[in-house]
Every structure is written in C-alpha cells, then in structure tokens.
Design a protein around this motif. Structure first.
Motif, PDB file in Angstrom:
ATOM      1  N   ASP A   1     -16.488 -41.088 -37.586  1.00 36.79           N
ATOM      2  CA  ASP A   1     -15.160 -41.459 -37.104  1.00 36.79           C
ATOM      3  C   ASP A   1     -14.509 -40.305 -36.350  1.00 36.79           C
ATOM      4  OD1 ASP A   1     -15.468 -43.913 -38.217  1.00 36.79           O
ATOM      5  OD2 ASP A   1     -14.236 -43.522 -39.988  1.00 36.79           O
ATOM      6  N   LEU A   2     -14.653 -39.091 -36.896  1.00 41.20           N
ATOM      7  CA  LEU A   2     -14.033 -37.932 -36.258  1.00 41.20           C
ATOM      8  C   LEU A   2     -14.613 -37.702 -34.871  1.00 41.20           C
ATOM      9  CD1 LEU A   2     -12.077 -35.556 -36.523  1.00 41.20           C
ATOM     10  CD2 LEU A   2     -13.943 -34.237 -37.531  1.00 41.20           C
ATOM     11  N   GLU A   3     -15.939 -37.871 -34.754  1.00 44.80           N
ATOM     12  CA  GLU A   3     -16.587 -37.684 -33.445  1.00 44.80           C
ATOM     13  C   GLU A   3     -16.088 -38.726 -32.451  1.00 44.80           C
ATOM     14  OE1 GLU A   3     -21.100 -37.639 -31.503  1.00 44.80           O
ATOM     15  OE2 GLU A   3     -20.801 -37.697 -33.678  1.00 44.80           O
TER      16      GLU A   3
ATOM     17  N   ARG B   1      -2.445 -37.592 -32.526  1.00 40.83           N
ATOM     18  CA  ARG B   1      -3.500 -37.628 -33.538  1.00 40.83           C
ATOM     19  C   ARG B   1      -4.084 -39.037 -33.538  1.00 40.83           C
ATOM     20  NH1 ARG B   1      -1.546 -33.413 -37.919  1.00 40.83           N
ATOM     21  NH2 ARG B   1      -3.689 -33.680 -38.574  1.00 40.83           N
ATOM     22  N   TYR B   2      -5.387 -39.102 -33.722  1.00 41.52           N
ATOM     23  CA  TYR B   2      -6.098 -40.378 -33.724  1.00 41.52           C
ATOM     24  C   TYR B   2      -6.582 -40.627 -35.152  1.00 41.52           C
ATOM     25  CZ  TYR B   2      -5.940 -39.720 -28.699  1.00 41.52           C
ATOM     26  OH  TYR B   2      -5.514 -39.535 -27.419  1.00 41.52           O
ATOM     27  N   ILE B   3      -6.236 -41.815 -35.675  1.00 44.02           N
ATOM     28  CA  ILE B   3      -6.595 -42.134 -37.067  1.00 44.02           C
ATOM     29  C   ILE B   3      -7.349 -43.459 -37.087  1.00 44.02           C
ATOM     30  CG2 ILE B   3      -4.610 -40.902 -38.014  1.00 44.02           C
ATOM     31  CD1 ILE B   3      -3.236 -43.565 -38.381  1.00 44.02           C
TER      32      ILE B   3
ATOM     33  N   THR C   1      -0.546 -31.610 -42.328  1.00 46.79           N
ATOM     34  CA  THR C   1      -1.568 -30.614 -42.007  1.00 46.79           C
ATOM     35  C   THR C   1      -1.869 -30.658 -40.511  1.00 46.79           C
ATOM     36  OG1 THR C   1      -3.836 -29.905 -42.452  1.00 46.79           O
ATOM     37  CG2 THR C   1      -3.387 -32.266 -42.567  1.00 46.79           C
ATOM     38  N   LYS C   2      -2.334 -29.543 -39.976  1.00 40.19           N
ATOM     39  CA  LYS C   2      -2.725 -29.462 -38.573  1.00 40.19           C
ATOM     40  C   LYS C   2      -4.228 -29.614 -38.389  1.00 40.19           C
ATOM     41  CE  LYS C   2       1.357 -28.678 -36.849  1.00 40.19           C
ATOM     42  NZ  LYS C   2       1.999 -29.645 -35.936  1.00 40.19           N
ATOM     43  N   LEU C   3      -4.932 -29.876 -39.482  1.00 42.99           N
ATOM     44  CA  LEU C   3      -6.387 -29.979 -39.434  1.00 42.99           C
ATOM     45  C   LEU C   3      -6.811 -31.440 -39.504  1.00 42.99           C
ATOM     46  CD1 LEU C   3      -7.233 -27.103 -41.945  1.00 42.99           C
ATOM     47  CD2 LEU C   3      -7.106 -26.962 -39.439  1.00 42.99           C
TER      48      LEU C   3
ATOM     49  N   THR D   1      -7.762 -37.024 -36.788  1.00 44.87           N
ATOM     50  CA  THR D   1      -8.121 -35.828 -36.033  1.00 44.87           C
ATOM     51  C   THR D   1      -6.978 -34.821 -36.098  1.00 44.87           C
ATOM     52  OG1 THR D   1      -7.161 -36.639 -33.981  1.00 44.87           O
ATOM     53  CG2 THR D   1      -9.423 -37.289 -34.450  1.00 44.87           C
ATOM     54  N   ALA D   2      -7.281 -33.603 -35.649  1.00 49.16           N
ATOM     55  CA  ALA D   2      -6.237 -32.599 -35.475  1.00 49.16           C
ATOM     56  C   ALA D   2      -5.428 -32.946 -34.224  1.00 49.16           C
ATOM     57  CB  ALA D   2      -6.860 -31.214 -35.356  1.00 49.16           C
TER      58      ALA D   2
END
Length: 756
Positions: A53-55, A287-289, A259-261, A279-280
């Motif tokens: 998902d993060l990628e 930010r993408y969730i 958080t920023k991470l 994402t950060a």
C-alpha cells in the motif's frame, strides 16, 4: 455378566491416565504451535500489505506532484506567451489580440487532456477569458460566469498558496445540472505596494486524472483510499465506499496527523475493522491513506487456523475412540476387581458409621459401661476421633418447632439430620476434635474435645462457633436450632450425667425461645422441695375467669408460670399440667352453665400443648380460650338484655292504663330485681322506665283529647291516673297547656281548616 464401560468412572480415569493425556498433549501442541504461527504470519502479512500500500500510495503522490509541476510549467509558458499576456494586462485588447490569445489557450487545452478548463483573469478587464472543452467558453462577463466560486477565490487569493491544488466543485454551465470536480491550480501576479492582484491564470485539472490510480494498483475492490491535506480534511477518494468519511476531529485522522512518518495501524472505519496505511506528508503537505478490511487480509490465515482446529478436534475424537476401545479390551478385568473393592469398602464404611452411631448413642444414654479399656478398643475398632481422656464438652442441638417440621418432612428427616451433623462437624472441626451423634427425634449431640480448648471462664470462642452453626444451618437448611452446651470435663464416667444435664437444661427453651443458646451450668439441678404451688393465686385465677375478668386472669396465669423459671423444668411441667386440668374444667363449667357450645380449642390437653416449645406459644393457647369465653358470654349477655328490653316495652304498652303499672310491678312480673331492671333498661335505651310509662300515657291522653268527647276525669282514669288533678299537672308539665286548653285549641284549629 458384561460391564458397562461407558458409565464407569474408573475407566474414564484410566483413559486420562494412560492414553488421553498423550492425545491431549498432541492436540495442545498442535494448537499452540498453530496459534504462534498464526500470530507471527499475521504480523508479517500485515507488514507486507502495508509495504505494498505504501509503495502504491507513494507512487500516486509522485504522480500528483508531477501533475502539479506540469500545471506550474504550463502556467509559466502562458505568462511568457505574448498574446496571452495582452489579455492579462490590457484592459481592452483589440479583437485580433483576443482571438489569437484564445486560440493559444485552446491549443494548450487540447494538448493536455487532463485539463478541464483554463481561466485568464484581468481585474481591470470586464471579461474573464475561459477556455473549456465543456460548459462556458470564450469571453464571459464576471456576473455571467457560472463558476462564481473562482471569483471568490481570487478575492481572497492571499489565503491560497500558488500551485497548491484546491479541490472544489462547480457547474459546467448555467443550464446544466451536472457538476465538475476539479483541482484548481492558481498562479497570480500581485506585485506592488498595495499587494493587489494584477493578473491570474487558473488551471482546472479534473479529479479523475488524479484519483484514477488511488486504490487501483492492488486490484482489491474492497479497499478504499483517500487524500488528506495538511489540516486533516479529506480531499479525494476512489469512491469505492462513499459511506466512509473522515472528519478532522476523528480519532483516525488525529492518529495519522500526530506523526510526520508513514505507518499503519488497525482501526474501525465505517463499522468495519480495517488495516489503515498512510504515507508521510509530500511536498504539498498531502497524505495518502488506504483502508483495507482486516477480514480480507486475514482470510487465508483464518482458513488455515480453522483447518488446524478441525484437525485437532478430529485427532482428539479419534484418540478418544481408540482409548475407549483399548480400555475396553485391557481393563474390564481390572474394572471388575476395582468395583468389587469399592463395593466392599462402601459396605464397610456404611456399617462402621452405623456401628459408631449406635455405640456413641448407647454411651450417652448409659446403656453401655464407660471404661478406659472399652473406650480404647472402640476408638480403634470404629475409628472414633473423640478422645474421652481429654477435656471434652457435650453440645446438644435441638430442632425448633419440631412437630410441624416433622409433619412436613417426616420422610426426609434422616437426610436433614445428616445434613445438620455434617454442617456442625465441619464448623466445629476448625477448633476441636468432633464426633456427631443422632439421638433421634429433634436431638443431635456434638462431642468435642481439644487440649487447647478454652476454659469455662472464657466461652466467647465456643459461643461464637455455636452461633456460626446456628446461622449456617438456618441459611442452608432453613432450620432453626436451639443449642445447649455442657461444662468441661475430663472424666469419662461424667459422660452420662453431662448428657442428662444438657437435656434437662435444653428444656429451658420454653422460657428463652427458639434459637436460644443455653449453658447447662447456668441451670443446675436444684431441690424442688422449696417450691410451693401458689394455691391462692390459682383460686384468684379461677375467680377472675368466673367473673369474666379476662385481663386479670391472663396476668395471674403469666405470674404463676413465671414463678417456675428458677426451678428445674419438671416444676414448670407439673405446674402446667395442674393449670391445664384446672383451667380446662373451669372453662368447661362456664360454657355449660351458660348453655354455650364448646369451641374447638376446648378441652385443652397435655397432648395439645406438647407440640409447643415456648411459653409464649402455650400462653397463646390459654389466652385464646379466655378471649373466646369472654366474647361468647358478652354475645349471650347482649342477647338476653335485648330480649329483656323488648319484654318490658311490651308490658308497658299492654298495661299502660293499669294504675298499678310501675317499675316494681314490672320487676314482680319478671321475677327480677327492680334495681337490675332499671340499670339494664337505662344502659340500653338511655331512658328510665318511669319516664317511658309517663310518656306513653301522655301520648294516649293527647289522642283521646283529640278523638273523643270523654271528660278529663274519664281520660285520666283510662290512661292509669286515679287522680285527675295529678293528671292535669303532668299534662301541663309535658305540653305546657292544660288538657282543657289543649282540647279547645284543637277544636278551633279544626274549624279554621274546615272554613278554609
């Protein structure tokens, strides 16, 4: 004879000890290892999904940044285009410059299909120059522009960063209802001392080009992805689950913004447990969730876990069946031997219990000699824990209100007695060596001894323990107990006297009431010769009853019975027997002399009183008989007086004209005392007999004066007056006029009525 293995408790124990333990260990090992594997692999799987998902979300972020850069580059090209700059800085460009500039805008629009529209804004010009594939296009006056929202943005341009996408929705044209969702990139010129807007180029990129890749890379239609800005507002989503919305103040948004991470966590979204990956912040502070249902991620793992559980259950079921078969083959002979041994052991135990109860009962009743050798032999033979050589006490437990209890539970009495013995033994064994003996009827005896038992001077611990027994029996069996305990003794030969002493002392429950706690040493044997029955009080009691003085009789009865309290219970019993015979005879005589039927409570007998255990209950029987006697006598007396009043009234009415009619004449006729007749008549009618005679004579005189022509003397004679002068005085005294005047007044009134 075949043995039923399936119902054998011994065989079930063999299954556990020999075969079932191995099977359970195997199943347990399989389940524990599978659980550890499931937890670890689930964490690995969650991390893998998060990385994917993060990628994907990061790739989407890069594409959005790239598109933002494209919009910025396009805007810069427009600012360098000579034709377009004329639109931005000339208040009224000529038609040729306007046409050329619009052609350039259309070229830019057609070269980039993801651009929905381009606006060129000159605050000094009357028009907004619009290039669009759909909706309004060309030169539009500011008040004709459908997209009025862009004018509001331009009025507040300082609040927006250049080239940061602004998500919004606007109508394509005035006649259309379809709205267009776009991201607006704003580039403006505000150079000058007043920081006023000089010109602006607006590029609107359709959201479909930015959102098209969000959530699509995994091909999982159950996932939902969104964009959050730097303030936690939801900007865009793949619209796969429109019911999912995130407010800036929601717990999920707050956790992501804290958080920023980049990261992930498990949460509930739209009522569904989900994996939340984010994402950060990128260069746009976006930010993408992505939300992925937890059930989808762990579906295969859950299937593996379910399969493992089924395998474990199958192994357990097969193992149980094999254990049953093997046990049936191997242990039937052993089972027969064990059953036989248990049967013999049970018979011996039951027999020993019966023998022990019988021996202890005979010892207490004095039917068996108490010797040291005999005690030692019996203790060894029957397993008696009680030691007659140590200090010991006898405690007698008696069931309160035993007669009604026995009538209701006579079939289960031995069960209740056994339960009382068990409860008492369990509580008393906390501090003493205990043996319990069922003495029949309502009695149970506890034999207790302890080398460290409290002395007779300190009985607080013993009394506390006995109260615990009373409370436990009452709570568990709903049975009230009265308890009597003996003083300490260390002599075996004192066993029988101590038992007789506690039995004698327990009878004082009649004075102390149910649930009492009695120390037998406080009620020693006393000589009864000094007790003298109060014959005088008995005579007063009889006289009070004969006179109908029930209250006085009750007090005398209570005093006589209370006087027996300091003496042995047999004094109370003898006194009760004598009073029972005396009072039954007196009550019987009173009822018979007054021709009254005997009530059900009479006669009172010792058998009737035997079912009562307290003096209050016994008194209640006698007092009820006293009250019933008084009630019936009062009823009969009232009936006699009513009959007497009726007869007197009849005699007055029939003999009203008799000159001899008076109180003494009526008394002679009734053969009663004039004083008694006068008192009874006055009590019931509130009138004197003489007054009633005179009133009736006067009323008859009035009638004769009205309805006849008789002379006054004749009328006086007819109503019983021999002296007409006396009649005159009595008439005027009662009516205020003389008979003659009364007759005249009546004649005048009759004539007046006739004339009228």
């Amino acid at each position: 004879m075949p043995v039923n293995i399936k119902t054998s408790g011994d065989n079930r124990n063999l299954y556990v000890k020999l075969l079932l333990s191995t099977i359970l260990c195997t199943v347990l090992t399989l389940l524990v290892s599978s659980t550890i594997y499931f937890v670890n692999y689930r964490n690995i799987n969650l991390n893998q999904v998060y990385q994917t998902d993060l990628e994907n979300l990061t790739q989407t972020s890069r594409e959005v940044i790239s598109m933002t850069e494209s919009a910025q580059s396009l805007t810069f090209q427009m600012y360098r285009n000579g034709n377009i700059t004329k639109l931005m800085f000339y208040e009224n460009p000529d038609i040729y410059d306007t046409t050329a500039a619009m052609r350039e805008l259309n070229n830019y629009l057609n070269s980039m299909p993801y651009i929905a529209s381009i606006y060129v804004y000159n605050p000094k010009a009357p028009y907004v120059y619009v290039s669009s594939n759909t909706g309004q296009n060309g030169l539009m006056k500011k008040d004709e522009l459908v997209d009025q929202d862009i004018l509001t943005i331009l009025d507040h341009f300082q609040e927006f960063k250049p080239f940061v996408p602004i998500p919004r929705t606007y109508l394509k044209n005035a006649s259309a209802t379809q709205k267009s969702n776009v991201y607006t990139y704003l580039c403006y010129d505000a150079i000058g001392n007043d920081n006023a807007l000089n010109s602006a180029i607006i590029v609107n990129i359709t959201t479909d080009w930015i959102n098209k890749d969000i959530g699509k890379q995994r091909g999982d239609e159950a996932s939902s992805s969104f964009i959050l800005d730097d303030k936690g507002n939801m900007l865009a989503g793949d619209n796969l689950n429109p019911s999912i919305t995130l407010a800036p103040e929601s717990a999920i948004t707050q956790q992501i913004m804290s958080t920023k991470l980049a990261g992930y966590f498990i949460g509930t979204v739209g009522g569904t447990k989900s994996l939340i990956s984010y994402t950060a912040p990128d260069s746009l502070e976006w930010r993408y969730i992505r939300f992925t249902p937890y059930e989808i991620i762990t579906r295969k793992l859950n299937a593996i876990r379910t399969t493992t559980i089924y395998i474990g259950i199958s192994i357990l079921a097969v193992g149980l069946f094999i254990s049953w078969l093997l046990s049936r083959k191997l242990y039937i002979p052993i089972n027969r031997i064990v059953n036989k041994m248990k049967s013999l052991e049970s018979d011996k135990r039951n027999s020993l219990f019966t023998l022990k109860q019988d021996v202890l009962r005979k010892l207490l009743q004095g039917h068996e000699p108490v010797t040291t050798k005999m005690m030692r032999d019996k203790r060894s033979e029957l397993g008696i824990s009680f030691d007659f050589q140590d200090d010991y006490r006898l405690i007698l437990l008696r069931i309160d209100r035993f007669q009604p209890f026995w009538q209701n539970h006579q079939d289960d009495l031995h069960v209740y007695k056994y339960a009382i013995m068990n409860i008492s033994s369990e509580i008393a064994s906390q501090a003493f060596q205990v043996e319990t003996v069922d003495m029949g009827d309502d009695r149970t005896v506890l034999l207790i001894n302890d080398r460290n038992a409290p002395s007779d001077g300190d009985q607080s611990m013993l009394q506390t323990l006995l109260k615990q027994i009373q409370k436990a029996v009452n709570d568990l069996l709903k049975i009230s107990l009265s308890i009597t305990y003996s003083p300490q003794s260390s002599q075996p030969q004192n066993l029988v006297p101590l038992y007789r002493q506690v039995v004698e002392a327990s009878e004082h429950r009649v004075f102390l009431g149910s649930g009492c706690l009695i120390a037998s040493q406080e009620h020693p044997y006393t000589e009864t010769d000094d007790y003298l029955f109060t014959v005088e009080k008995e005579k007063k009691l009889v006289d009070a009853l004969m006179a109908g003085k029930v209250g006085e009789a009750k007090k005398l009865y209570a005093v006589i019975m209370e006087e027996t309290h300091p003496y042995p219970i047999r004094v109370f019993q003898a006194t009760l027997s004598r009073l029972t015979i005396t009072l039954s005879g007196v009550l019987y005589t009173i009822f018979k002399n007054n021709s009254l039927d005997l009530p059900p409570i009479l006669p009172i007998s010792r058998q009737t009183l035997a079912q009562f255990e307290t003096i209050e209950e016994i008194e209640a029987v006698f007092f009820e008989a006293f009250d019933e006697m008084k009630r019936r006598l009062d009823d009969k007396r009232s009936m006699k007086q009513d009959d007497l009043i009726r007869r007197i009234n009849e005699m007055i009415e029939l003999n009203c004209g008799d000159p001899n009619l008076c109180l003494n004449w009526i008394a002679d006729e009734l053969d009663m005392s004039p004083i008694y007749i006068s008192r009874v008549y006055k009590q019931n009618t509130l009138k004197a007999v003489v007054d009633v005679i005179n009133t009736m004579r006067m009323e008859r005189a009035k009638g004769l004066l009205k309805q006849s022509d008789l002379s006054i003397a004749d009328i006086a004679e007819r109503i019983g007056y021999t002296n007409s002068s006396y009649f005159y005085r009595m008439f005027k005294k009662n009516f205020g006029v003389t008979p003659t005047d009364y007759r005249k007044t009546d004649v005048i009134e009759s004539e007046n009525q006739a004339l009228t």
